[in-house]
Design an enzyme around this catalytic site. Structure first.
Site, PDB file in Angstrom:
ATOM      1  N   CYS A   1       0.805  -1.229   0.000  1.00  0.00           N
ATOM      2  CA  CYS A   1       0.000   0.000   0.000  1.00  0.00           C
ATOM      3  C   CYS A   1       0.831   1.268   0.000  1.00  0.00           C
ATOM      4  O   CYS A   1       0.531   2.215  -0.732  1.00  0.00           O
ATOM      5  CB  CYS A   1      -0.981  -0.013   1.167  1.00  0.00           C
ATOM      6  SG  CYS A   1      -0.233   0.094   2.805  1.00  0.00           S
TER       7      CYS A   1
ATOM      8  N   HIS B   1      -2.899   1.396   6.744  1.00  0.00           N
ATOM      9  CA  HIS B   1      -3.170   1.404   5.313  1.00  0.00           C
ATOM     10  C   HIS B   1      -2.835   2.802   4.801  1.00  0.00           C
ATOM     11  O   HIS B   1      -3.202   3.801   5.414  1.00  0.00           O
ATOM     12  CB  HIS B   1      -4.622   1.063   5.014  1.00  0.00           C
ATOM     13  CG  HIS B   1      -4.926   0.981   3.553  1.00  0.00           C
ATOM     14  ND1 HIS B   1      -4.364   0.016   2.741  1.00  0.00           N
ATOM     15  CD2 HIS B   1      -5.689   1.755   2.746  1.00  0.00           C
ATOM     16  CE1 HIS B   1      -4.796   0.188   1.498  1.00  0.00           C
ATOM     17  NE2 HIS B   1      -5.592   1.240   1.480  1.00  0.00           N
TER      18      HIS B   1
ATOM     19  N   ASP C   1      -7.029   5.953  -3.703  1.00  0.00           N
ATOM     20  CA  ASP C   1      -6.386   4.754  -3.166  1.00  0.00           C
ATOM     21  C   ASP C   1      -6.054   3.785  -4.297  1.00  0.00           C
ATOM     22  O   ASP C   1      -6.945   3.127  -4.836  1.00  0.00           O
ATOM     23  CB  ASP C   1      -7.306   4.090  -2.149  1.00  0.00           C
ATOM     24  CG  ASP C   1      -6.612   2.973  -1.379  1.00  0.00           C
ATOM     25  OD1 ASP C   1      -5.475   2.630  -1.742  1.00  0.00           O
ATOM     26  OD2 ASP C   1      -7.197   2.442  -0.427  1.00  0.00           O
TER      27      ASP C   1
END
Length: 636
Positions: free
Chosen positions: A291, A349, A372
């Site tokens: 991530c 995250h 994202d």
């Protein structure tokens, strides 16, 4: 006629139009334009400007200059198959900012040259443009291909949807080429340096290539070129292209298992290397990302395209697969976490956020927009806090839906009983090489004594909650009196984890207290990451250095462990300071012994740069420690 020229800043047109040549040279006034448009350093091979703001170029002729009374000059800008012709006006006034314009001011007309000021509309499409000029006279028409330029969004311009009013924010979210990504756990946040590298050679070209190989461009290039004026559209295209799912994207993700055939995600330290690898391989995905790597690369691309961006970390991010607002985690009756759940609570995250106005959402939606790029394997994601209860799973395991470090007894029907409470705490966050100290507190709120079985274990866990095997465990019987508070201390010595635990790893601690008579159990958990040992970085003469002057940096690591380390490796790199990675190796690094590397650094541009250092050894599969040091580069 067209005249194709080499991609440089100045173009020589001598002998290119069958004896009718008028144009001898074009000067793109690169230094002045780049300074005016805040694009210094983005490219060494072509002009880079921002939309909605004039830039200039100078045409040099063989004999007399352009005569606005007898000759017509028409510029033509082309983005793929889209083109627009722009008549050059001889005027002392600014042109309409809503349309392409080209103006020659009286003072810019010289005997053998003319300077043209060109301005794009504030909502022009981002991309690589071709620029042509047509000279129309009574006898003939001459056409020249002047060259190419890159047009970006303009956060300095109030009418641009990406406008950012504060200079400090523009410096931070557009111009800065380094930053810090936060990882670890919410109780012990780690700082990971990241070099966004938007000024590194080849990065701009990779970002432009990314737009050209998107599915949207392949499906309908004309529509894609038109929509590139919208930063919301740009962010969505780039977000999808950062991961390689279903397209020619940049990064392939991997969250567990072997990373052979690629780079372990924790080993990346900057975006430039990733983007250049992808570009030079003709769009083969780079292995591997997770991530924070996805988010940081996305941040780089958006900053290059002129959209203010930042990297944001959320801790204990809940992923709920069925929308029940409950996340189930599975443990064995001995307290070992299992990877059976489709839900998870990621320790952290990381995503990117882009600054822009959203007129499509109505008033009040100006500001940071979440983007994202990490591929999501869950069917739904809940970002609000969720409360999850423990429930009995017959025979093999039971679940805890909380990262809380305390628990209560479950009865045979799966209901919670307050008669026995358990908490699990850490004395302090340990440093790598220290013993790990923990405390289990058991409170008996009943009127009866109890015989209990305590089962404590520690196991490594990926940041996305994927557990590995236990590396330490304790099982023992204890007795507790009515209303007694029992404190049980445990120590994991360094020798129990030195071969499995490194600086980036997360430890999942769990204790199960079982009532021997009733077989009722209670679970308490705790997660933490260890603090890595320090790497020392020193710049001789101080942290402020002069550009293009040689300076010396000394990087060192001292073995503070009680055991010798085999295959010790100290690595130093610095974008804008070092041409390549520098390494120092020792076959054996004894306790208390130091490994060091002296490097010569030469800064190629002013500003704040980073020296990055990592240490690893052959007995540990990952980097043991990483450090960064800011260096201020001045022109004098």
């Amino acid at each position: 006629m067209d005249c194709m020229q080499q991609e440089t800043y100045n173009y020589d047109f001598s002998g290119t139009d069958n004896g009718h040549h008028r144009l001898r040279l074009v000067n793109f006034e690169v230094q002045a334009n780049h300074t005016s448009h805040e694009t210094q350093g983005l490219s060494n091979i072509r002009l880079v400007v921002r939309r909605g703001k004039p830039f200039k170029l100078t045409l040099l002729f063989h004999s007399q200059a352009w005569d606005p009374h007898t000759e017509g000059l028409v510029l033509e800008v082309c983005l793929g198959d889209l083109s627009e012709k722009i008549p050059v006006q001889f005027s002392s006034e600014w042109s309409n900012p809503q349309r392409w314009s080209a103006t020659v001011y009286p003072e810019n007309l010289q005997p053998q040259s003319v300077t043209i000021h060109i301005c794009s509309p504030v909502l022009s499409s981002v991309g690589l443009y071709d620029l042509l000029i047509h000279i129309n006279t009574l006898k003939h028409r001459l056409s020249y291909t002047l060259g190419r330029f890159v047009l970006l969004c303009n956060p300095w311009l109030k009418d641009d949807p990406v406008y950012m009013p504060l200079d400090d924010h523009l410096q931070e979210y557009i111009k800065n080429d380094y930053g810090v990504v936060y990882t670890g756990t919410n109780s012990n946040i780690c700082r990971r340096p990241w070099v966004f590298g938007q000024y590194e050679p080849g990065v701009l070209e990779a970002c432009l290539k990314l737009l050209q190989v998107s599915p949207q461009h392949f499906r309908d290039s004309l529509k894609d070129y038109s929509l590139r004026a919208d930063p919301v559209y740009l962010s969505r295209v780039v977000c999808a292209m950062v991961n390689c799912n279903d397209d020619l994207g940049i990064l392939e993700g991997k969250w567990q298992g072997s990373y052979k055939g690629g780079v372990r995600p924790t080993d990346w330290s900057g975006s430039a290397d990733i983007l250049r690898r992808w570009f030079s391989s003709n769009c083969i995905p780079v292995r591997y990302g997770q991530c924070w790597v996805y988010a940081s690369v996305l941040c780089t691309v958006m900053r290059v395209l002129g959209v203010p961006s930042r990297v944001v970390t959320v801790f204990n991010a809940a992923h709920d697969s069925d929308g029940s607002l409950k996340v189930e985690e599975y443990y064995t009756s001995r307290g070992e976490k299992l990877g059976l759940s489709k839900d998870s609570i990621w320790n952290f995250h990381v995503w990117a956020e882009c600054w822009m106005r959203r007129p499509d959402l109505g008033a009040g939606f100006d500001g940071w927009q979440v983007v994202d790029p990490t591929p999501q394997e869950k069917s739904a994601e809940q970002t609000e806090a969720v409360k999850i209860t423990m429930k009995t799973i017959p025979a093999k395991y039971f679940t805890s839906g909380s990262t809380s470090c305390s628990g209560a007894m479950e009865d045979g029907a799966g209901q919670m009983s307050p008669s026995l409470e358990v908490t699990l705490t850490m004395d302090r966050v340990p440093s790598l090489g220290d013993s790990i100290h923990m405390c289990v507190t058991v409170t008996n709120r009943s009127n009866s004594p109890r015989v209990l079985m305590e089962l404590v274990n520690a196991q490594l866990k990926e940041y996305n909650s994927t557990p590995q095997g236990s590396f330490w465990k304790v099982h023992k019987k204890v007795h507790i009196q009515p209303h007694e508070v029992l404190t049980l201390h445990h120590i994991i010595p360094h020798s129990e984890y030195d071969t499995v635990l490194a600086g980036d790893d997360i430890v999942n601690l769990a204790v199960v207290i079982k009532d021997v008579m009733t077989n009722k159990r209670v679970l308490a958990t705790q997660e933490f990451n260890v603090n890595p040992p320090q790497i020392t970085i020193e710049i001789e003469g101080g942290d402020s250095i002069q550009m293009k002057k040689k300076h010396t940096a000394l990087v060192s690591f001292t073995n503070q462990f009680i055991k010798p380390l085999t295959g010790a490796l100290l690595t130093v790199e610095g974008f804008g300071l070092l041409q390549s990675k520098q390494e120092s190796r020792l076959v054996l690094l004894q306790p208390g012994e130091k490994i060091e590397k002296k490097v010569s650094i030469v800064a190629s541009s002013p500003g704040t740069k980073l020296l990055l250092a990592t240490f690893s050894h052959s007995k540990c599969p990952t980097i043991v420690s990483r450090s960064f040091h800011k260096v201020s580069v001045t022109t004098v």
